[in-house]
Enzyme design. Structure first.
Site, PDB file in Angstrom:
ATOM      1  N   GLU A 155       0.838  -1.186   0.000  1.00  0.00           N
ATOM      2  CA  GLU A 155       0.000   0.000   0.000  1.00  0.00           C
ATOM      3  C   GLU A 155       0.884   1.251   0.000  1.00  0.00           C
ATOM      4  O   GLU A 155       1.948   1.254   0.633  1.00  0.00           O
ATOM      5  CB  GLU A 155      -0.915   0.033   1.217  1.00  0.00           C
ATOM      6  CG  GLU A 155      -1.874  -1.143   1.308  1.00  0.00           C
ATOM      7  CD  GLU A 155      -2.700  -1.089   2.583  1.00  0.00           C
ATOM      8  OE1 GLU A 155      -3.816  -0.546   2.531  1.00  0.00           O
ATOM      9  OE2 GLU A 155      -2.211  -1.554   3.627  1.00  0.00           O
TER      10      GLU A 155
ATOM     11  N   HIS B 192      -5.978 -12.001   4.950  1.00  0.00           N
ATOM     12  CA  HIS B 192      -5.921 -11.666   3.526  1.00  0.00           C
ATOM     13  C   HIS B 192      -4.884 -12.500   2.776  1.00  0.00           C
ATOM     14  O   HIS B 192      -5.185 -13.161   1.779  1.00  0.00           O
ATOM     15  CB  HIS B 192      -5.556 -10.194   3.332  1.00  0.00           C
ATOM     16  CG  HIS B 192      -6.594  -9.236   3.823  1.00  0.00           C
ATOM     17  ND1 HIS B 192      -7.921  -9.560   3.938  1.00  0.00           N
ATOM     18  CD2 HIS B 192      -6.496  -7.942   4.215  1.00  0.00           C
ATOM     19  CE1 HIS B 192      -8.597  -8.510   4.383  1.00  0.00           C
ATOM     20  NE2 HIS B 192      -7.749  -7.526   4.564  1.00  0.00           N
TER      21      HIS B 192
ATOM     22  N   LYS C  24       2.943  -0.832   4.528  1.00  0.00           N
ATOM     23  CA  LYS C  24       2.341   0.470   4.268  1.00  0.00           C
ATOM     24  C   LYS C  24       3.419   1.468   3.860  1.00  0.00           C
ATOM     25  O   LYS C  24       4.600   1.290   4.153  1.00  0.00           O
ATOM     26  CB  LYS C  24       1.590   0.962   5.504  1.00  0.00           C
ATOM     27  CG  LYS C  24       0.349   0.133   5.811  1.00  0.00           C
ATOM     28  CD  LYS C  24      -0.487   0.766   6.899  1.00  0.00           C
ATOM     29  CE  LYS C  24      -1.800   0.022   7.080  1.00  0.00           C
ATOM     30  NZ  LYS C  24      -2.675   0.120   5.890  1.00  0.00           N
TER      31      LYS C  24
END
Length: 530
Positions: free
Chosen positions: A253, A277, A370
């Site tokens: 991300e 996930h 992230k």
């Protein structure tokens, strides 16, 4: 032979498209009706189902929350949120306008019940409302869009109020009305808490009534992994340890934790992403062919994968935390609600081993983080090299390997990288890519990942949902790493800059076996960088 151009929706020699049937009548109770999940994802997904004709004809939406609202005020707040998504590319809804007729179909029958989730009286009021004669036939879906600490208590109260009771016909084959509950992640924080939560909810509801949701499984490319593997005979002979060198799964991300600092400080990247996930993606790749595509067959084959996965040793795991980036981008420790000396990881890389016949000796490398350089969710399968003896004049050491690439987001598609001969009189090899993109073949349909899953709950299809044993096994796999990371704080945090590809230690994880991370796919050019 003239070139053939295929427009979106036009596929090769395809039979007529199967049409999904609308679910039967039901009510949907959303606990946490005023929360972010409801406004940002659940209601837009329901709106999209209404747009495509897959919302029940007789449908009631019931909100439960502490907020001082009534049905009209709740409806207005949801409409305002939908309007805020219009024309915004960054929004997951991606709508051009709110169609008022569709909105009325969705919200034509709404109710709002205010109360404390720990108050038994709230559930008695809910029961009185649901038990009233209505067009929904007594069918009811309970959606827990609340903090995970409420999962057990809310399910317990629903059970105490008798709201899970299903009146079965004389043959015991089907209930006169059904009751189902959807539970979001995180489902526990480790193996012990997951087992405890399973025990708690199974005292109140049957396994067939419980839908442990993972919205990743609603994405088209994730579901297409099974179609790719099991509907194409060319792949099965090479889908094993004899031809596959290793598998890489990347979920990166570009955003940071943003407003979720309080949640992230208790969770971290590993708990947030890996047991749910990412392991779901791994299971799709690694599972054996199911006997059929019913829920029991598919979930049993996925469960076999989780059971065969070794518990990850701490030495096979790397953690990272992003620091400040260019242009004043804050580091994790500067984010809202984050401790200035936080030791919580925002990046994880692990090596996973599956001890079964098909995958023995094939490592699966996983990374997620992230504030990475690119937003991408991708499965990269690297094949073992062919014998290059006939190509003595080619520098085979410099040739890129063969890869099969399954891109989940942002641009869903499948690509294959392989060797061809360069034009000319000399036998010289070069790497090329063939790519399929969903957008080139199929019209874009409104989908944020929840539509398929909510529809499946209404239809009673548990195929894309986790069973109790599956959840517990995934926590078992990461348990040793969690225990090790809890004992001592890491040195050197933060250890990667915002906007980079993660910490150097993640590269070393692969380098120990003579491998390297595959550069992520370039969105604009459809090829790997570097």
């Amino acid at each position: 032979m003239p070139n053939t151009i295929h427009s979106p929706g036009q596929v090769l020699n395809a039979p007529p498209r199967k049409q999904a049937k609308p679910p039967g009548p039901c009510a949907m109770v959303i606990f946490g009706a005023g929360g972010d999940l409801t406004k940002r994802l659940l209601v837009p997904a329901l709106y999209n189902l209404a747009t495509t004709g897959l919302l029940p004809e007789h449908f009631e939406l019931i909100g439960v929350d502490m907020a001082d609202l009534d049905a009209d005020k709740w409806r207005d707040s949801l409409h305002a949120m939908m309007e805020s998504f219009v024309g915004k590319a960054a929004s997951e809804s991606r709508i051009d306008k709110v169609d008022e007729d569709t909105w009325k179909r969705l919200t034509g029958h709404m109710a709002y019940i205010r109360g404390d989730l720990n108050d038994e009286g709230l559930y008695q009021k809910l029961k009185q409302h649901i038990d009233q004669p209505s067009d929904t036939g007594g069918n009811c879906l309970f959606y827990l869009a609340v903090a995970d600490r409420f999962f057990g208590p809310v399910v317990t109260q629903i059970g105490k109020a008798g709201l899970f009771e299903e009146n079965w016909d004389q043959d015991g084959k089907a209930p006169e009305h059904w009751r189902r509950v959807v539970i979001e992640k995180p489902f526990g924080h480790d193996e012990a808490s997951a087992r405890s939560l399973n025990a708690s909810i199974l005292r109140c509801a049957e396994e067939h009534q419980i839908y442990r949701i993972d919205h990743f499984l609603g994405k088209e490319t994730v579901q297409n992994i099974m179609a790719l593997r099991f509907a194409n005979g060319m792949f099965e002979p090479i889908w094993n340890r004899d031809r596959i060198d290793h598998v890489q799964i990347t979920v990166a991300e570009t955003v940071g934790v943003e407003s979720r600092g309080r949640f992230y400080e208790k969770t971290g990247a590993l708990r947030d992403m890996i047991p749910n996930h990412v392991f779901q993606l791994l299971a799709m790749v690694a599972m054996e062919p199911p006997a059929g595509f019913d829920a029991h067959a598919v979930r049993s084959r996925k469960s076999d994968v989780f059971s065969a996965m070794r518990t990850i040793a701490p030495g096979c795991a790397v953690r990272g935390q992003y620091g400040p980036g260019p242009d004043g981008v804050p580091g994790y420790r500067q984010e809202k609600d984050v401790a200035p000396d936080s030791a919580i990881e925002t990046y994880v890389a692990v090596q996973v081993a599956i001890d079964n016949w098909r995958w023995a000796g094939v490592p699966f490398f996983i990374r997620t983080g992230k504030h990475m350089s690119r937003r991408v969710s991708e499965i990269a399968i690297r094949f073992k090299p062919a014998p290059f003896a006939p190509f003595e004049d080619t520098n085979v050491a410099a040739l890129p390997p063969n890869w099969l690439l399954l891109q989940i987001q942002p641009d869903e598609g499948i690509a294959l990288q392989f060797e061809v001969k360069r034009p000319g009189p000399v036998v010289d090899l070069a790497a090329v890519r063939m790519a399929f993109k969903y957008a080139d073949w199929f019209p874009k349909e409104p989908n944020i990942g929840y539509e398929t899953l909510i529809y499946d709950v209404m239809m009673g299809d548990q195929t894309l949902f986790n069973r109790a044993d599956m959840v517990e096994e995934t926590w078992r796999v990461v348990g040793a790493v969690l225990d090790d990371w809890t004992k001592e704080k890491p040195e050197g945090f933060p250890n990667y800059a915002s906007g980079s590809d993660g910490p150097a230690e993640a590269d070393e994880l692969l380098a120990r076996s003579g491998r390297a991370w595959r550069p992520v796919m370039d969105k604009a050019e459809g090829r790997a960088e570097g």
